[in-house]
Design an enzyme around this catalytic site. Structure first.
Site, PDB file in Angstrom:
ATOM      1  N   GLU A  39      90.830  37.942  67.148  1.00 15.47           N
ATOM      2  CA  GLU A  39      89.592  37.445  67.763  1.00 15.47           C
ATOM      3  C   GLU A  39      88.347  38.218  67.354  1.00 15.47           C
ATOM      4  O   GLU A  39      87.347  38.223  68.075  1.00 15.47           O
ATOM      5  CB  GLU A  39      89.732  37.391  69.291  1.00 15.47           C
ATOM      6  CG  GLU A  39      90.704  36.306  69.739  1.00 15.47           C
ATOM      7  CD  GLU A  39      90.986  36.288  71.230  1.00 15.47           C
ATOM      8  OE1 GLU A  39      90.378  37.076  71.968  1.00 15.47           O
ATOM      9  OE2 GLU A  39      91.828  35.465  71.658  1.00 15.47           O
ATOM     10  N   GLU A  76      97.100  31.210  69.544  1.00 13.82           N
ATOM     11  CA  GLU A  76      97.117  31.773  70.901  1.00 13.82           C
ATOM     12  C   GLU A  76      96.501  30.741  71.830  1.00 13.82           C
ATOM     13  O   GLU A  76      95.412  30.218  71.567  1.00 13.82           O
ATOM     14  CB  GLU A  76      96.350  33.100  70.990  1.00 13.82           C
ATOM     15  CG  GLU A  76      96.493  33.735  72.372  1.00 13.82           C
ATOM     16  CD  GLU A  76      95.700  35.022  72.559  1.00 13.82           C
ATOM     17  OE1 GLU A  76      95.705  35.880  71.661  1.00 13.82           O
ATOM     18  OE2 GLU A  76      95.068  35.148  73.620  1.00 13.82           O
TER      19      GLU A  76
END
Ligand SMILES: *[C@@H]1O[C@H](CO)[C@@H](O)[C@H](O)[C@H]1NC(C)=O
Ligand SMILES: *[C@@H]1O[C@H](CO)[C@@H](O)[C@H](O)[C@H]1NC(C)=O
Ligand SMILES: *[C@@H]1O[C@H](CO)[C@@H](O)[C@H](O)[C@H]1NC(C)=O
Ligand SMILES: *[C@@H]1O[C@H](CO)[C@@H](O)[C@H](O)[C@H]1NC(C)=O
EC number: 3.2.1.46
Length: 663
Positions: free
Chosen positions: A179, A254
């Site tokens: 991320e 995810e």
């Protein structure tokens, strides 16, 4: 015979029109869709499996069976783990295999163990590693893993080599930096480093963030060549045209991250189907695999099942486990989606998959908006109502006469649910069958005749963390580096044998991170490991401590620590510090600014001291080596929290004979 068949068909058609059913064709003659790559769970990002390792048998094996054993429970097809980077990554830190340059140890943490347990149950499981954080030295103090991309790449590749060398684990895919912004040069260097290490089969997933990487890949053929899978997080079941144009595999690498009640199960059911229907994503990975961390940390219970009480043995097979089974028990990675998939006329969706050898699995979900919201992104409004759906099997499936039927329903009005129940097979007549679909339901219709709702006798009852707890850390050959139930929130605390020590402190717990890592979240400037029950108010914490850093070092023990995870910097509590310069301090915060008492202690580095902290109501007092050092410190807030140990900075320090007694 033929005329009978046509008469029957005509009759069926009229009948279907009368009852007002919609038609859905299931057909492989028009060509197939994308390859199904599996459904997975994510351990880490961070420390989400921390408590699982301390379960006693048979419970620990049972939990692992519910997660990984084929045709038993979730039957997961992918296990993604964090490549520990010594820093806080949501619910704790995970240790790096190289705390400092030249250091190498492939036995730290529990991800190696978890991968082996998963492989033991399902040898075909896909393994993925992804870093969230990196030790300080990887960035040579620059605070980024991209400043010295060769160093970072070889650090990551060493983890993959270590997995094979020490655990015989073949890692299938590796990611970039969870991320965070990706760096195209680093990705290319990682690719070439893998190739040079003889690991051409280890694929790269990028960039575990948004879809931007697909735009970059369109313009950069080398980047395009380096990336095997475009992995995005929380895509809300949608993709973008640029991603589809790359023709690469698209994964929701995810997703979920939702409290694991029936609404969480609804979220999971909806995205497992719709990530393909709307976004052509062929794999969905749940953050997290199993909620095995203190529930009062960030995103408590956001796992497919709950195993957060190793002290009692209690665990809960939550409904997302059975939602997973609806797909995983009846379609394996390598199967292909059919092109005939889509949304249902009155809300919900259906996917169809085939093994290319005549087997068919159809999964239908009719999750309503309010009962299937995930944590993120926001879910735009839509409606679902009961509907009759007629499926017309064509192509290889035209001659199927019967499909096995597995069924789940969430009845929120009556707080009831039916989970993964095998019902009477559905008869197909002339390739047709009709289902009367309600809302908040999941159906699997399949030619596969295996499938099982696995079951063990109920685990022990839930109970709180013991009110009295002691650990002398005297473990000669520990299976794990971490002491039971300690959950590191900044820094890494591991067993430390000092075999040359002639005294009573041969076996201790040592904080070993000495420089601030390239963090993912906002680690504290102090290190801290929490333990116990967040509801504890009045407690006494005792611990032997050894400051190792001369002059500037310091350690603390604490009670009523209210926060950890990504909020660890803001943790409040009662912190009793002693320093190498012969002073002590009592603060209300981990940052050490809200001083409640201070003075001389005579403490110094290289000498063991015993600290005792007692908090009762609004008052606290502390002892040093059994003598009262300070008293009547006023503590108004917080009223409750965990016990903890830690250090003043990123520095070595040791702890022994930890004890906590709660009222
Ligand atoms: C379906 O799968 C089973 C088990 O893998 C296999 O034996 C069978 O040949 C397949 N095809 C059909 C039409 O059942
Ligand atoms: C579905 O079909 C049944 C007849 O089998 C009918 O009674 C029912 O009203 C239909 N439901 C809907 C929502 O059309
Ligand atoms: C190990 O024990 C020896 C002997 O007491 C001591 O000199 C040394 O400082 C200890 N090492 C650590 C890291 O505590
Ligand atoms: C002792 O050390 C602590 C931590 O470094 C520091 O905050 C404090 O000011 C020092 N006290 C004295 C008297 O030097």
């Amino acid at each position: 015979m033929a005329s009978y068949y046509f008469v029957t068909l005509a009759f069926l058609f009229v009948w279907i029109c009368t009852i007002g059913a919609e038609f859905y064709v299931v057909d492989d003659q028009i060509g197939l869709g994308r390859r199904f790559d599996g459904i997975g769970g994510l351990s880490g990002g961070g420390a989400t499996t921390r408590l699982l390792v301390n379960y006693e048998e048979p419970y620990r094996n049972q939990i692992l069976d519910y997660l990984f054993k084929p045709d038993f429970g979730a039957s997961l097809q992918i296990l993604k783990v964090e490549i520990g980077g010594d820093a806080q990554t949501t619910d704790g830190t995970e240790p790096s295999h190289m705390h400092y340059e030249g250091d190498e140890n492939y036995f730290r943490g529990y991800e190696w163990w978890l991968m082996k347990e998963a492989k033991k149950r399902n040898p075909d499981i896909t393994l993925i590693g992804l870093p969230w954080a990196f030790p300080h030295w990887v960035g040579k103090g620059q605070g980024s893993p991209y400043h010295f991309p060769d160093v970072t790449a070889s650090y990551v590749v060493s983890w993959i080599i270590g997995a094979k060398q020490y655990h015989d684990l073949d890692i299938d895919y590796v990611g970039i930096w969870n991320e965070k912004t990706f760096n195209a040069d680093y990705i290319k260097i990682l690719r070439s480093t893998l190739d040079k290490a003889g690991l051409p089969d280890v694929g790269i997933i990028a960039a575990d963030g948004n879809w931007d990487i697909s735009v970059a890949m369109e313009m950069d053929p080398h980047l395009y060549g380096a990336v095997d899978i475009i992995g995005v997080h929380y895509p809300g079941t949608k993709t973008i045209p640029e991603a589809l144009r790359t023709k690469k595999k698209l994964w929701s690498s995810e997703d979920y991250s939702t409290f694991n009640n029936d609404v969480g199960a609804g979220c999971w059911a909806r995205i497992l189907n719709q990530n393909y229907v709307n976004g052509r994503m062929t794999s969905t990975i749940s953050w997290n695999l199993v909620a095995s961390y203190y529930e009062d940390l960030s995103f408590g219970r956001d796992g497919l099942m709950t195993a957060e009480e190793p002290w009692s043995g209690n665990y809960v097979v939550e409904s997302p486990i059975w939602i997973t089974a609806h797909t995983t028990q009846f379609a394996k990675p390598g199967w292909r989606y059919l092109q005939t998939i889509g949304n249902l006329a009155h809300g919900g969706s259906y996917v169809a998959l085939t093994d290319g050898r005549g087997n068919l699995t159809v999964v239908i979900e009719t999750m309503t908006h309010d009962h299937s919201q995930c944590v993120r992104p926001p879910l735009p409004p839509y409606s679902v109502s009961p509907q009759n759906a007629t499926f017309n099997l064509k192509g290889s499936f035209a001659t199927a006469t019967e499909l096995q039927l597995w069924y789940s329903k969430f009845d929120f009005k009556n707080s009831k649910h039916t989970l993964f129940k095998k019902l009477q097979p559905v008869k197909a007549l002339g390739g047709f069958f009709t289902l009367s679909l309600g809302v908040d339901e999941v159906y699997t219709l399949t030619t596969i005749t295996t499938g099982q709702k696995g079951h063990y006798t109920d685990p022990p009852n839930s109970s709180p963390f013991p009110k009295k707890y002691f650990d002398d850390f005297n473990v000669r050959n520990p299976s794990f580096d971490e002491a039971p139930f300690f959950a590191d929130q900044t820094g890494v605390f591991q067993y430390f044998p000092n075999l040359t020590d002639p005294g009573p402190h041969v076996f201790t717990l040592r904080q070993v991170v000495t420089e601030r890592p390239i963090a993912w979240a906002n680690d504290a400037d102090q290190t801290i490991s929490i333990i116990g029950d967040h509801s504890w108010g009045d407690v006494t914490v005792t611990c032997d401590v050894l400051i190792e850093t001369v002059n500037t070092g310091g350690v603390f023990i604490a009670a009523r620590v209210d926060k950890g995870g990504e909020s660890v910097r803001e943790a409040m509590g009662v912190f009793f510090w002693v320093f190498a310069n012969g002073t002590y301090r009592v603060t209300n915060d981990i940052g050490g600014k809200m001083v409640r008492a201070e003075g001389l202690s005579g403490t110094k580095a290289g000498k063991w001291h015993t600290l005792t902290l007692t908090v009762k109501g609004q008052f606290a007092h502390g002892m040093l080596n059994g003598y009262l050092l300070w008293k009547d410190a006023v503590i108004l807030n917080p009223r409750n929290g965990w016990a903890a140990i830690g250090t003043y900075s990123f520095e070595y320090a040791q702890f022994d004979n930890f004890q906590v007694v709660a009222d």
